[in-house]
Design a protein around this motif. Structure first.
Motif, short mmCIF file in Angstrom:
data_model
loop_
_atom_site.label_atom_id
_atom_site.label_comp_id
_atom_site.label_asym_id
_atom_site.label_seq_id
_atom_site.Cartn_x
_atom_site.Cartn_y
_atom_site.Cartn_z
N SER A 135 0.50 -0.96 -0.36
CA SER A 135 -0.39 0.42 -0.03
C SER A 135 0.68 1.20 -0.34
N ARG A 136 0.70 2.15 -0.49
CA ARG A 136 1.47 3.66 -0.34
C ARG A 136 0.95 4.72 1.26
N ARG A 137 0.33 3.78 1.47
CA ARG A 137 0.05 4.12 3.25
C ARG A 137 0.48 3.12 3.95
N ILE A 237 8.49 4.07 -1.08
CA ILE A 237 8.24 4.75 -1.94
C ILE A 237 5.88 3.68 -1.44
N ALA A 238 6.65 2.80 -1.01
CA ALA A 238 5.31 1.63 -0.59
C ALA A 238 5.83 1.14 0.68
N LEU A 259 -1.15 -3.23 -5.42
CA LEU A 259 -1.81 -2.48 -3.63
C LEU A 259 -3.43 -2.80 -4.24
N ILE A 265 3.23 -0.85 -8.07
CA ILE A 265 3.81 -0.07 -8.24
C ILE A 265 5.18 -1.15 -8.61
N THR A 395 10.60 4.12 -8.82
CA THR A 395 9.92 3.49 -9.30
C THR A 395 10.25 4.02 -10.67
#
Length: 527
Positions: A135-137, A237-238, A259, A265, A395
């Protein structure tokens, strides 16, 4: 570039093409019996060979090799020695095996690569491009960071250091570059003491990775430091859900992060912290030499299983990096223990757990969340990993091609290999003869040397790129076989050699006078 580990296999198919070889020739020898003029560098011997010597050369279906050759041409065609071959490759249809085979036979000269002791056998392992869930978060279960290149990572070119050594040397910092000061003034602001204790420069770029530490410039943070939150200069990044899978991606050097919404990604190797690749010893595979002695082999693949109890005595200090590549081939007829076919996330966890020191178990897959939001650097719980190396990513676009290798071009599954650039120049065609993963079935194939790896060291040494996904993972994790390698060099380079344009030495020259590399191009062939 990056780093990859375990599997047990002896290449029983070697008997079909094995040829007795004496020890390396002495200073007065010109060549082995039956060979042409033998050439040498500091790290390998190169024996002229004929394409008719290659096992299975006429049987190899070369469409994939054409694609990989065109990738090498994208990086090398501006070099005049590549012009003729690359122009011909553009005009050949993918299905025209005969035309492509003729191209290689007419535009390249063939050399069998031999170890410094004269033996022709080495080790062929495999690697792949993994996929992780992330996840990005930050948030459960995504709590393990994929770090970008840190802002505070500094570089020092080893060639800029004085011949007398770096002890007590004072330096200044220009952007990300550390520059030795010729006439230092101890009172001068902006001058720092250089401390390189415990690290070596990168083998290809010859750069040290460093950081500013008070009034000193010291080695960059180790994995132990990073996983305990001491690094603050890298964005994330993730966040991913498995420390084992993340370490696998560190070793492979690239990967994809899927994701929750299905987006992907894709990340590629960005940098490394400058520390050596040193996984736990019991995770490393072993080959058996002619005297029956087990030798540890550093690889970039994955561990297929923890070692059996009877191997415990072999867990002594490893041989020098690449030592297994410089031993005689093992006794023929051996076999490795059967291993389950991997591919599931649980298999990755089990395999990477083999990298841990004895008695240290991996943390739960879903650790308890922290009481407050996690800082941008460390994760709340990580594998108690003793490997000091650490990889930072960047990336890249997610497309249908393979990841980008050290040559700067996309890798072709089944046709790209990672090599030791001291002995096998990047971009060059290489024919390998080994065996299929977990099988006695011969694997004879033309490859392109388009990548490197921290564990890929030795004259006859290659890491075979299998591609992306579970199938590639299964093959890469089970590949560790003996094999032989032949290097194809462009004709124009060979003509330059005869004209004195390449600092090559023949077999009767002393070792101290030997050239560093077979190709006089520091971007492709390094000491």
């Amino acid at each position: 570039m990056a780093l990859r580990l375990l599997l047990m296999c002896l290449a029983c198919g070697l008997t079909s093409w094995a040829r007795p070889v004496a020890a390396a020739p002495d200073a007065g020898a010109q060549a082995w019996p039956g060979s042409g003029q033998l050439l040498r560098t500091r790290h390998a011997w190169f024996e002229p060979a004929s394409f008719s010597d290659l096992p299975g050369w006429r049987d190899d279906r070369l469409a994939g090799a054409l694609s990989a050759l065109r990738q090498s041409c994208a990086a090398l065609r501006k070099r005049i020695i590549w012009d003729a071959a690359c122009r011909r490759a553009e005009r050949i249809a993918p299905a025209d095996d005969d035309a492509l085979r003729l191209l290689f036979e007419q535009e390249f000269r063939l050399y069998q690569i031999r170890n410094l002791d004269g033996t022709p056998a080495g080790v062929i392992t495999g690697y792949y491009e993994p996929q992780l869930n992330g996840s990005r978060r930050y948030g459960m279960p995504y709590v393990y960071p994929v770090h970008a290149v840190p802002d505070d990572l500094l570089y020092l070119d080893a060639r800029a250091l004085p011949a007398g050594g770096a002890d007590g040397l004072r330096v200044r910092i220009e952007g990300r570059t550390v520059v030795p000061v010729a006439s230092p003034d101890p009172a001068q602001a902006g001058h720092y003491v250089l401390d390189l204790a415990g690290i070596e420069p990168d083998i290809r770029t010859r750069r040290y990775r460093l950081r500013l530490n008070g009034d000193r410039v010291t080695p960059y943070f180790s994995r132990h430091d990073i996983e305990r939150g001491q690094m603050s200069g890298a964005r994330v990044i993730a966040w991913v859900d498995s420390p084992a899978a993340l370490y696998s991606m560190h070793i492979q050097g690239s990967g994809k992060v899927r994701l929750p919404d299905g987006a992907v990604i894709r990340v590629a190797y960005g940098e490394q912290n400058g520390h050596p690749f040193r996984p736990a010893l019991q995770a490393l595979p072993r080959q058996v030499d002619a005297q029956g002695k087990r030798r540890i082999v550093a690889t970039r693949g994955l561990a297929s299983a923890p070692p059996a109890p009877e191997d415990a005595a072999a867990d002594a200090a490893p041989e020098d990096a690449g030592a297994a590549e410089h031993t005689a081939p093992p006794a023929l007829g051996g076999a490795r223990r059967a291993a389950p076919v991997p591919g599931r996330a649980a298999d990755v966890e089990r395999m990477i757990a083999a990298l841990l020191p004895p008695g240290q178990a991996a943390p739960p897959r879903r650790p308890a969340p922290p009481r407050r939001p996690a800082p941008p650097g460390p994760s709340p719980a990580t594998l108690p990993n003793t490997d000091p190396s650490y990889v930072f990513f960047r990336t890249v676009p997610d497309n249908d091609g393979g990841p980008t290798g050290a040559l700067g071009v996309q890798l072709t599954p089944g046709r790209s290999i990672a090599v030791d650039p001291r002995t096998t120049p990047l971009g060059m065609p290489v024919f390998i003869s080994t065996s299929e993963p977990n099988s006695k079935e011969p694997l004879n194939r033309l490859m392109l040397a388009q990548d490197t790896g921290g564990a890929i060291r030795g004259a006859v040494r290659a890491d075979y790129f299998w591609g992306f996904g579970d199938s590639a993972f299964a093959r890469a994790s089970q590949m560790n076989a003996h094999g032989r390698m032949w290097l194809l060099l462009p004709n124009r380079l060979q003509l330059a050699t005869r004209a004195g344009g390449v600092p090559m030495r023949s077999a009767n020259d002393g070792a101290a006078q030997a050239a560093n590399c077979v190709v006089p191009d520091p971007e492709l062939c390094v000491e």
